[in-house]
Design an enzyme around this catalytic site. Sequence first.
Site, short mmCIF file in Angstrom:
data_model
loop_
_atom_site.label_atom_id
_atom_site.label_comp_id
_atom_site.label_asym_id
_atom_site.label_seq_id
_atom_site.Cartn_x
_atom_site.Cartn_y
_atom_site.Cartn_z
CB SER A 1 6.02 -0.45 5.41
OG SER A 1 4.81 -0.92 5.94
CG HIS B 1 10.34 -0.18 5.22
ND1 HIS B 1 10.37 -0.29 3.86
CD2 HIS B 1 9.46 -1.12 5.64
CE1 HIS B 1 9.53 -1.23 3.45
NE2 HIS B 1 8.97 -1.76 4.53
CE LYS C 1 10.99 -4.08 3.62
NZ LYS C 1 10.77 -5.43 4.14
#
Lengths: 83, 415
Positions: B190, B218, B249
């Site tokens: 990240s 991610h 996300k």
Amino acid sequence: MEEYKKAILEYVIKEYLEDDEDEEITYDTELISGGIVDSFSMVSLKRFLENKYDIQIPDADASPEAFDSVDKIAALVVRFKQA
Amino acid sequence: MAYSNEVRDSFSKELDGIREAGLFKEERWIKSPQAADIEVEFPAGAEGKKVINFCANNYLGLSNHPDVVEAARIGLGTRGYGLSSVRFICGTQDIHGHLEHRLTEFLGTEDTLLFPSCMDANAGVFEAILGDQDIMIADRLVHASIVDGMRLCKAMRDTYKHSNMEHLEEKLQDHQDKRIRLIITDGVFSMDGDLAKLDEIVALAEKYDAMVFVDDSHASGFIGKTGRGTHEHCGVLSQIDIITTTLGKALGGASGGCVSGRKELVELCRQRARPYLFSNTVAPVIVSGAIKVLDLVSATTERRDKLEWNTKFWRDGLVKMGLDIKAGDSPIVPVMLYNAKLAQDMARDLYEEGIYVVGFFFPVVAKGQARIRTQLSAAHDQHHLEKGLEAFAKVADKYGILGKSKKEIKEMYGL
């Protein structure tokens, strides 16, 4: 004592510094509080000391404070070698 | 103990210490839905400012997609607002099962279990499957939630240098006497935006009889040709034993996470993982929205393709202007500044220019590794990126760092 310090410093540099890192570590560099060694990674340092010097370091003695510099680690090794 | 003035003062002093160390975090109020263009009130009480957002995890631009919002609205109407229960008492609706099935298909695994967040998934998974005869061997840059989860587990812990396969191999050799070896890594890291070498990790796991855990928060939805994640990118689909990921996300951005992987391991989480057992079920509105997100990302790769194009355009632009960025292919693009104050000052000036980014420094990243982390989105159009690059060029020029190397920046500003 000097011999211990030299070997420990060598291990710390090899084990904890990234290959491209230009940080300098000396005998009194703060390892844990300086963010170089995290608490999980201390495990390998403890194992290295126990194997190399044929000692047993109880978990209670393997505290972040006791492992915070090469000077302190060498003092710890001396204490357990004498015990 | 009463909350006396002395007690209040001692906590106030702790807060002062955080302020003095320059680590005090302030929230910025956003007065619009999450998007490329947002309106921000900062500092508190100031008039709303329109800025381009370069710091959201809204990789696919689905956080406010009309189809997702509509699906969430339908879920709200047909399954209600809340369930007032944990999953195993009376908190599991048909749609929870459907979403878990869809995630299993999408991630290419055997089974999936929803959690209130990926933070919760990571907090619960290790303790549920490992015991004191086992060893967890983690990359040194894994996410904080993994570190917390490892702390809660009785298994032994060790770490390897970031993405260093020789070091990982040494550790696997060291721990051949343990019952289970679990290699733990993020899929995309990240803070640095680089990808784990999952193909090499899987090969080492086979050689040294280890299992592999990947947090793909991610990556899920956009890394890999069809967006399934880092394991697709590295050609090891179905070879990862445990994947944790988030719906917070790229996959809609609301909340919720999951553990997905070998069916026995997922079942152990269903039986033992404390954040699953003792926290509320994921709300129906989130579940309904997430199912629609999976419909959208499974139907076309258009959004992840646009994100890939945006990422390349942005990375090329920053490099051409002479900024020092972490190399890679992911839409996490850290602009390296090394000095914490420089990162904060530049982020503030960029905000004045209408670009919303945040400076990161110790303890979030290692000392002397301060940076501004920029993040791309499929919601960005070319004009957003051009304006962002223009602002970066102007602000970086003000601080005299264009074309400067790490060594030169270090000499100018210190670490």
